[in-house]
Design an enzyme around this catalytic site. Structure first.
Site, PDB file in Angstrom:
ATOM      1  N   ASP A 102       0.835  -1.202   0.000  1.00 37.01           N
ATOM      2  CA  ASP A 102       0.000   0.000   0.000  1.00 37.01           C
ATOM      3  C   ASP A 102       0.873   1.256   0.000  1.00 37.01           C
ATOM      4  O   ASP A 102       2.035   1.216   0.402  1.00 37.01           O
ATOM      5  CB  ASP A 102      -0.871   0.046   1.262  1.00 37.01           C
ATOM      6  CG  ASP A 102      -1.869  -1.091   1.314  1.00 37.01           C
ATOM      7  OD1 ASP A 102      -2.175  -1.659   0.253  1.00 37.01           O
ATOM      8  OD2 ASP A 102      -2.324  -1.407   2.428  1.00 37.01           O
TER       9      ASP A 102
HETATM   10  N1  URA Z   1      -1.248  -5.946   3.940  1.00 32.31           N
HETATM   11  C1  URA Z   1      -1.740  -4.696   3.919  1.00 32.31           C
HETATM   12  O1  URA Z   1      -2.762  -4.422   4.526  1.00 32.31           O
HETATM   13  N2  URA Z   1      -1.065  -3.752   3.245  1.00 32.31           N
HETATM   14  C2  URA Z   1       0.088  -3.998   2.593  1.00 32.31           C
HETATM   15  O2  URA Z   1       0.663  -3.083   2.000  1.00 32.31           O
HETATM   16  C3  URA Z   1       0.586  -5.299   2.608  1.00 32.31           C
HETATM   17  C4  URA Z   1      -0.109  -6.274   3.278  1.00 32.31           C
END
Ligand code: URA
Length: 243
Positions: A102
């Site tokens: 993310d």
């Molecule tokens: N899980 C998440 O919630 N975000 C990420 O970036 C990776 C795994």
């Protein structure tokens, strides 16, 4: 003779799935003729081009391990003009991220132009461990811990069992280490949200046998030969039937 999408992916054009899309979209030519059939087979002498650009089949594979900072998107280009992880690694040869983190997630991200390896590592059958350190608001109860480990019902189904450890806890926040091998969208945050817990900060600290080591935020290093070989062994481990 090999399937066109496989050869394109091996040449570092993009992942095999993306190459299939390119073929279907009429972007790919073989010896000057556009080919849209996904099953089309090519030999070593065939000349391939994508959007008229000749594909060099003698590619040099590169493999980077990046410590992604927050605020960088894990896409090749961003429509909102935000910085992308591609800004942090060399432009040539062109590489692609192995999976996604993310925007606000930090930590370990692999990038490579080896499309075959990328596909294999992302395939659920390889069950590649991803280790995250999550700072969660409030206290994570023993019950929540046990349920996170056993599997959580999310809107896209139950999660596979996870390894979960509490690293520290104060009334305000809990620091957790969680190891999952699935790679669903926003999975860690959604797993905690299932117990009403908000993730304040998320960092990936491990991917398969790799860890961040002393790599600083925003920096990358090349994988060693042994590390690449190790990833290839994982990729080979559970071969799915050829497409
Ligand atoms: N899980 C998440 O919630 N975000 C990420 O970036 C990776 C795994």
């Amino acid at each position: 003779m090999e399937r066109l999408q496989k050869v394109l992916a091996a040449a570092g054009v993009a992942s095999r799935r993306k190459c299939e899309e390119l073929i279907a979209a009429g972007s790919v030519s073989v010896n000057g003729e556009i080919v849209t059939a996904l099953g089309y087979k090519v030999g070593p002498e065939d000349e391939l081009a994508v959007d008229g650009r000749k594909i060099d089949r003698e590619v040099r594979y590169v493999y980077y391990l990046l410590n992604k900072p927050g605020g960088y998107v894990t896409t090749v280009s961003d429509t909102h003009g935000r910085p992308t992880v591609m800004d942090l690694v060399p432009k040539e040869p062109r590489v692609y991220p192995v999976g996604r983190l993310d925007l606000d997630t930090q930590g370990l991200l692999l990038l490579t132009n080896d499309g075959e390896l990328t596909n294999a590592l992302l395939h659920p059958s390889r069950e590649v461990d991803k280790v995250y350190r999550a700072v969660v608001a409030g206290q994570v109860s023993d019950v929540a811990l046990a349920r996170l480990a056993a599997g959580v019902e999310l809107e896209d189904g139950m999660t596979a069992p996870a390894k979960v450890r509490r690293l520290s806890m104060t009334p305000r926040q809990t620091v957790m280490e969680i190891t999952i091998h699935e790679g669903r969208k926003r999975q860690v945050k959604r797993m905690f949200a299932a117990f009403g817990c908000r993730v304040l900060a998320l960092e990936r600290i491990g991917f398969a046998f790799l860890s961040l080591g002393g790599l600083k935020r925003g920096q990358f290093r090349k994988l060693t030969r042994d590390e690449v070989a190790g990833l290839k062994r994982i990729a080979e481990k559970k071969r799915t039937s050829p497409r």
